[in-house]
Design a protein around this motif. Structure first.
Motif, PDB file in Angstrom:
ATOM      1  N   ARG A   1       0.831  -1.210   0.000  1.00 16.23           N
ATOM      2  CA  ARG A   1       0.000   0.000   0.000  1.00 16.23           C
ATOM      3  C   ARG A   1       0.863   1.256   0.000  1.00 16.23           C
ATOM      4  N   ARG A   2       1.949   1.256   0.804  1.00 18.81           N
ATOM      5  CA  ARG A   2       2.840   2.422   0.824  1.00 18.81           C
ATOM      6  C   ARG A   2       3.501   2.627  -0.533  1.00 18.81           C
ATOM      7  N   THR A   3       3.928   1.530  -1.158  1.00 15.59           N
ATOM      8  CA  THR A   3       4.557   1.627  -2.471  1.00 15.59           C
ATOM      9  C   THR A   3       3.561   2.116  -3.499  1.00 15.59           C
ATOM     10  N   ASN A   4       2.350   1.559  -3.509  1.00 14.89           N
ATOM     11  CA  ASN A   4       1.311   2.013  -4.436  1.00 14.89           C
ATOM     12  C   ASN A   4       1.026   3.498  -4.230  1.00 14.89           C
ATOM     13  N   ALA A   5       0.975   3.927  -2.989  1.00 17.33           N
ATOM     14  CA  ALA A   5       0.708   5.338  -2.692  1.00 17.33           C
ATOM     15  C   ALA A   5       1.846   6.211  -3.200  1.00 17.33           C
ATOM     16  N   SER A   6       3.086   5.758  -3.063  1.00 16.45           N
ATOM     17  CA  SER A   6       4.237   6.535  -3.553  1.00 16.45           C
ATOM     18  C   SER A   6       4.202   6.666  -5.073  1.00 16.45           C
ATOM     19  N   VAL A   7       3.919   5.573  -5.748  1.00 15.72           N
ATOM     20  CA  VAL A   7       3.821   5.597  -7.211  1.00 15.72           C
ATOM     21  C   VAL A   7       2.662   6.495  -7.633  1.00 15.72           C
ATOM     22  N   GLY A   8       1.542   6.353  -6.968  1.00 14.57           N
ATOM     23  CA  GLY A   8       0.383   7.193  -7.288  1.00 14.57           C
ATOM     24  C   GLY A   8       0.653   8.663  -7.063  1.00 14.57           C
ATOM     25  N   ALA A   9       1.342   8.981  -5.972  1.00 10.40           N
ATOM     26  CA  ALA A   9       1.677  10.382  -5.685  1.00 10.40           C
ATOM     27  C   ALA A   9       2.616  10.943  -6.744  1.00 10.40           C
TER      28      ALA A   9
ATOM     29  N   ILE B   1       2.782   9.999  -9.878  1.00 14.11           N
ATOM     30  CA  ILE B   1       1.972  10.214 -11.084  1.00 14.11           C
ATOM     31  C   ILE B   1       1.115  11.465 -10.927  1.00 14.11           C
ATOM     32  N   ALA B   2       0.534  11.658  -9.751  1.00 15.74           N
ATOM     33  CA  ALA B   2      -0.278  12.854  -9.504  1.00 15.74           C
ATOM     34  C   ALA B   2       0.566  14.120  -9.625  1.00 15.74           C
ATOM     35  N   ASP B   3       1.766  14.098  -9.058  1.00 14.27           N
ATOM     36  CA  ASP B   3       2.662  15.259  -9.159  1.00 14.27           C
ATOM     37  C   ASP B   3       3.005  15.557 -10.616  1.00 14.27           C
ATOM     38  N   ALA B   4       3.308  14.516 -11.386  1.00 15.24           N
ATOM     39  CA  ALA B   4       3.631  14.699 -12.803  1.00 15.24           C
ATOM     40  C   ALA B   4       2.430  15.262 -13.558  1.00 15.24           C
ATOM     41  N   ARG B   5       1.259  14.745 -13.247  1.00 13.26           N
ATOM     42  CA  ARG B   5       0.027  15.228 -13.897  1.00 13.26           C
ATOM     43  C   ARG B   5      -0.195  16.703 -13.606  1.00 13.26           C
ATOM     44  N   LEU B   6      -0.022  17.084 -12.351  1.00 10.24           N
ATOM     45  CA  LEU B   6      -0.230  18.484 -11.965  1.00 10.24           C
ATOM     46  C   LEU B   6       0.813  19.398 -12.597  1.00 10.24           C
ATOM     47  N   ARG B   7       2.072  18.941 -12.666  1.00  7.55           N
ATOM     48  CA  ARG B   7       3.118  19.740 -13.328  1.00  7.55           C
ATOM     49  C   ARG B   7       2.779  19.981 -14.792  1.00  7.55           C
ATOM     50  N   ALA B   8       2.143  18.981 -15.407  1.00  6.60           N
ATOM     51  CA  ALA B   8       1.759  19.105 -16.814  1.00  6.60           C
ATOM     52  C   ALA B   8       0.488  19.938 -16.996  1.00  6.60           C
ATOM     53  N   GLY B   9      -0.194  20.237 -15.884  1.00  8.58           N
ATOM     54  CA  GLY B   9      -1.384  21.078 -15.954  1.00  8.58           C
ATOM     55  C   GLY B   9      -2.663  20.334 -16.310  1.00  8.58           C
TER      56      GLY B   9
ATOM     57  N   SER C   1     -12.116   7.672 -12.638  1.00  4.35           N
ATOM     58  CA  SER C   1     -11.919   6.858 -11.437  1.00  4.35           C
ATOM     59  C   SER C   1     -10.654   6.003 -11.533  1.00  4.35           C
ATOM     60  N   TYR C   2     -10.261   5.617 -12.736  1.00  3.70           N
ATOM     61  CA  TYR C   2      -9.026   4.857 -12.959  1.00  3.70           C
ATOM     62  C   TYR C   2      -7.826   5.681 -12.481  1.00  3.70           C
ATOM     63  N   VAL C   3      -7.780   6.938 -12.883  1.00  5.28           N
ATOM     64  CA  VAL C   3      -6.693   7.834 -12.475  1.00  5.28           C
ATOM     65  C   VAL C   3      -6.731   8.053 -10.972  1.00  5.28           C
ATOM     66  N   SER C   4      -7.913   8.281 -10.437  1.00  2.00           N
ATOM     67  CA  SER C   4      -8.058   8.513  -9.006  1.00  2.00           C
ATOM     68  C   SER C   4      -7.554   7.322  -8.191  1.00  2.00           C
ATOM     69  N   LYS C   5      -7.918   6.118  -8.594  1.00  2.00           N
ATOM     70  CA  LYS C   5      -7.499   4.916  -7.863  1.00  2.00           C
ATOM     71  C   LYS C   5      -5.982   4.728  -7.910  1.00  2.00           C
ATOM     72  N   ILE C   6      -5.376   5.070  -9.025  1.00  2.00           N
ATOM     73  CA  ILE C   6      -3.917   4.976  -9.118  1.00  2.00           C
ATOM     74  C   ILE C   6      -3.273   6.011  -8.205  1.00  2.00           C
ATOM     75  N   GLU C   7      -3.742   7.244  -8.289  1.00  2.00           N
ATOM     76  CA  GLU C   7      -3.124   8.334  -7.522  1.00  2.00           C
ATOM     77  C   GLU C   7      -3.293   8.169  -6.021  1.00  2.00           C
ATOM     78  N   THR C   8      -4.329   7.492  -5.592  1.00  2.00           N
ATOM     79  CA  THR C   8      -4.541   7.285  -4.154  1.00  2.00           C
ATOM     80  C   THR C   8      -3.950   5.969  -3.663  1.00  2.00           C
TER      81      THR C   8
ATOM     82  N   VAL D   1       5.007   3.410 -17.211  1.00  2.00           N
ATOM     83  CA  VAL D   1       5.669   4.082 -18.348  1.00  2.00           C
ATOM     84  C   VAL D   1       4.630   4.656 -19.298  1.00  2.00           C
ATOM     85  N   TRP D   2       3.598   3.888 -19.601  1.00  2.56           N
ATOM     86  CA  TRP D   2       2.542   4.328 -20.513  1.00  2.56           C
ATOM     87  C   TRP D   2       1.846   5.581 -19.986  1.00  2.56           C
ATOM     88  N   ILE D   3       1.492   5.582 -18.713  1.00  2.00           N
ATOM     89  CA  ILE D   3       0.798   6.728 -18.118  1.00  2.00           C
ATOM     90  C   ILE D   3       1.699   7.958 -18.125  1.00  2.00           C
ATOM     91  N   VAL D   4       2.931   7.791 -17.680  1.00  4.55           N
ATOM     92  CA  VAL D   4       3.848   8.929 -17.589  1.00  4.55           C
ATOM     93  C   VAL D   4       4.146   9.495 -18.979  1.00  4.55           C
TER      94      VAL D   4
END
Length: 93
Positions: free
Chosen positions: A7-15, A17-25, A40-47, A58-61
């Protein structure tokens, strides 16, 4: 890997991805459209609810427009992986 560790690893990866998404606007909905997935797919990954494999990461990033190798290297430098290093050294991986 124990459930709390996953869960901690998933949360780190999700965070990351969320940071990268926000940087991209992008909003979650905008990224979801780029991925042809529901918001909801994006939300579940980011959380950290949804596990993300390397290929999916890699695909998402790439769809965000960031360098997936640099983002992965950053994740590996984070403190979150110190416990994994200790376990590998003790032969408990």
């Amino acid at each position: 890997m124990s459930k709390p560790r996953v869960r901690r690893t998933n949360a780190s990866v999700g965070a990351a991805i969320a940071d990268a998404r926000l940087r991209a606007g992008f909003s979650q909905a905008q990224l979801a459209r780029r991925l042809n997935r529901p918001q909801s797919y994006v939300s579940k990954i980011e959380t950290g609810v949804r596990d993300v494999g390397v290929r999916e990461f890699v695909w998402i990033v790439q769809r965000i427009g960031e360098n997936s190798l640099q983002l992965l290297e950053q994740l590996c430098r984070d403190d979150d992986f110190e416990d994994l290093d200790r376990r590998v050294k003790r032969g408990r991986f």
